[in-house]
Design an enzyme around this catalytic site. Sequence first.
Site, PDB file in Angstrom:
ATOM      1  N   SER A 252     -38.625 -12.344   1.349  1.00 20.48           N
ATOM      2  CA  SER A 252     -39.497 -12.041   2.837  1.00 20.48           C
ATOM      3  C   SER A 252     -40.250 -13.569   2.993  1.00 20.48           C
ATOM      4  O   SER A 252     -40.111 -14.508   2.090  1.00 20.48           O
ATOM      5  CB  SER A 252     -40.888 -11.143   2.401  1.00 20.48           C
ATOM      6  OG  SER A 252     -41.859 -11.918   1.826  1.00 20.48           O
ATOM      7  N   LYS A 253     -40.475 -13.584   4.297  1.00 15.70           N
ATOM      8  CA  LYS A 253     -40.773 -15.079   4.752  1.00 15.70           C
ATOM      9  C   LYS A 253     -42.018 -15.815   4.274  1.00 15.70           C
ATOM     10  O   LYS A 253     -41.942 -17.014   3.790  1.00 15.70           O
ATOM     11  CB  LYS A 253     -40.748 -15.244   6.079  1.00 15.70           C
ATOM     12  CG  LYS A 253     -39.220 -15.166   6.775  1.00 15.70           C
ATOM     13  CD  LYS A 253     -39.154 -16.026   7.897  1.00 15.70           C
ATOM     14  CE  LYS A 253     -37.541 -16.163   8.207  1.00 15.70           C
ATOM     15  NZ  LYS A 253     -37.298 -16.295   9.594  1.00 15.70           N
ATOM     16  N   ARG A 254     -42.971 -15.011   3.849  1.00 13.82           N
ATOM     17  CA  ARG A 254     -44.308 -15.697   3.667  1.00 13.82           C
ATOM     18  C   ARG A 254     -45.112 -15.237   2.512  1.00 13.82           C
ATOM     19  O   ARG A 254     -46.192 -15.328   2.516  1.00 13.82           O
ATOM     20  CB  ARG A 254     -44.990 -15.303   5.070  1.00 13.82           C
ATOM     21  CG  ARG A 254     -44.530 -15.800   6.235  1.00 13.82           C
ATOM     22  CD  ARG A 254     -45.195 -17.059   6.789  1.00 13.82           C
ATOM     23  NE  ARG A 254     -44.207 -17.675   7.586  1.00 13.82           N
ATOM     24  CZ  ARG A 254     -44.558 -18.463   8.363  1.00 13.82           C
ATOM     25  NH1 ARG A 254     -45.776 -18.685   8.710  1.00 13.82           N
ATOM     26  NH2 ARG A 254     -43.472 -19.109   9.134  1.00 13.82           N
TER      27      ARG A 254
END
Length: 491
Positions: A252-254
């Site tokens: 997941s990116k964040r």
Amino acid sequence: MSVITRFAPSPTWFVHIWSLRTVLYNYLFAKKMWWKFMLRIEDTDQTRYVEWSIENLLRVLHAFWLDPDEWPNNPWKVWPYYQSERLDIYKKYVDELIKNDKAYYCFCSSERLDELRKEQQELWLPTKYDWHCKWLSTEEIQEKLNSWTPYTIRLKVPKWKKIFFDDIIKGRVEVDSKDVDDQVLLKSDWFPTYHLANVVDDHLMWVTHVIRWDEWTPSTPKHILMYEAFWWTPPTFAHIPLLLWMDKKKLSKRTWDVSCESYLEKWYIIEAIINYIALLGWNPKSTEEFFTMDELIEKFDLEAVHKAWAVFDIEKLEWFSAKYLTKLNIETLYNLLKKYLEKYDSEYAYTLSKFDDNYNKKIIKELQTRLKRLGEYRELTKFFYNDVWHISQDLLVNEKMKIENIDIAKKWLYLALEILSANNDFQSVDEVKNVFVEWIQKAEMKNWQVLWPVRIALSWEKESPWALELIFILWNKKSSERINNLLKNLN
Ligand code: GLU
């Protein structure tokens, strides 16, 4: 052969672990060829721009020994490295595309484009521009320009054409031009899109190898068309497969866990991280697992990068980190630890500084094989640096250890005191063990029964090193003091 590689991030956040892999592969490949690795900042999407992220990125790259040879604001600055400082250049090149009929003005409003997208989505069609402005006459265009109608500029993708490129990792990638959208190259605010700026810069900066992750593969045919339109030779492409998180989901990116900063903060050994990341998707076709940076540079081979997705596994990283920690000599490890504490835990650094170096080193030596990262040090050692403690009696009583009540615990604590006073300081954990085992056997008891209350007295915790290690580290005097204190409390 001269080789120039680059890392071209958009400055939007911390440094992802997958970016670290991209940087590493770019770096290794360039260095293997004795050539250049550069950093360019793709900041044309000003809405996503995060100011601190570039300085932070440079810090992280430095921490991982991946300093680029050229970077924004380097002293010999060959050209601007921020795309936002290169807007004139893109405008000039996009005008050239228009002139050569390889791009066209598009005057469609964003409302029209939204509508179009919605319609296509409802019909389950691929969302693409419908060529509405592709065939406007010169007069129509001029008229709209004269009346200041906002416009974008789009790539004129030929109707029937096979577009292909030979990717070092993926092999030949081929697409039909009918599946390629007429990509916007210049936005209505005259900022270039990623595609235009990326191609122009890679060309002008003499990039020979574009090593980036697989998510960009679908964009590459558009880039190939642009290289052709400009009559430029495209660089060689290598698209690195995706990196999945341990649960086989896309990273997941964040979340903080996917940032390199989080690994620096937990103080895994840098060499271990680099070593592990290098092997995420590549191996030198042998079972070897440990490589220094120099060995990686020597052995790295883009062609041996796997086509399959790689999975990032923290346990494996910890395994590497632990192995690296065991290999360090105590002096180096101690210095590293002090550096770590000064940076991330100054309170504990101060605590350590009040103790003798030899005492600290003795602790580190005992723990060395158990540490996975230096960030664990405080938790694993707090009882060596603190004499103030509160023991709950529940901890002492332990049915499993056959300590059914406090009196039994007390009995073994007195025995331990007797052993300690009958002996000088021990020179090794083995020596403590031999002496204690002999006494305990004489008392016809089991080792663990006697050692349980001792461990609690010395560390006031059930998760702590072995009682015998504690005695060795604390020396007899301090050990007796702690046992006496506990006994006083119990009486
Ligand atoms: N700016 C793009 C990114 O953020 C660069 C992709 C590329 O390397 O071409 O990942």
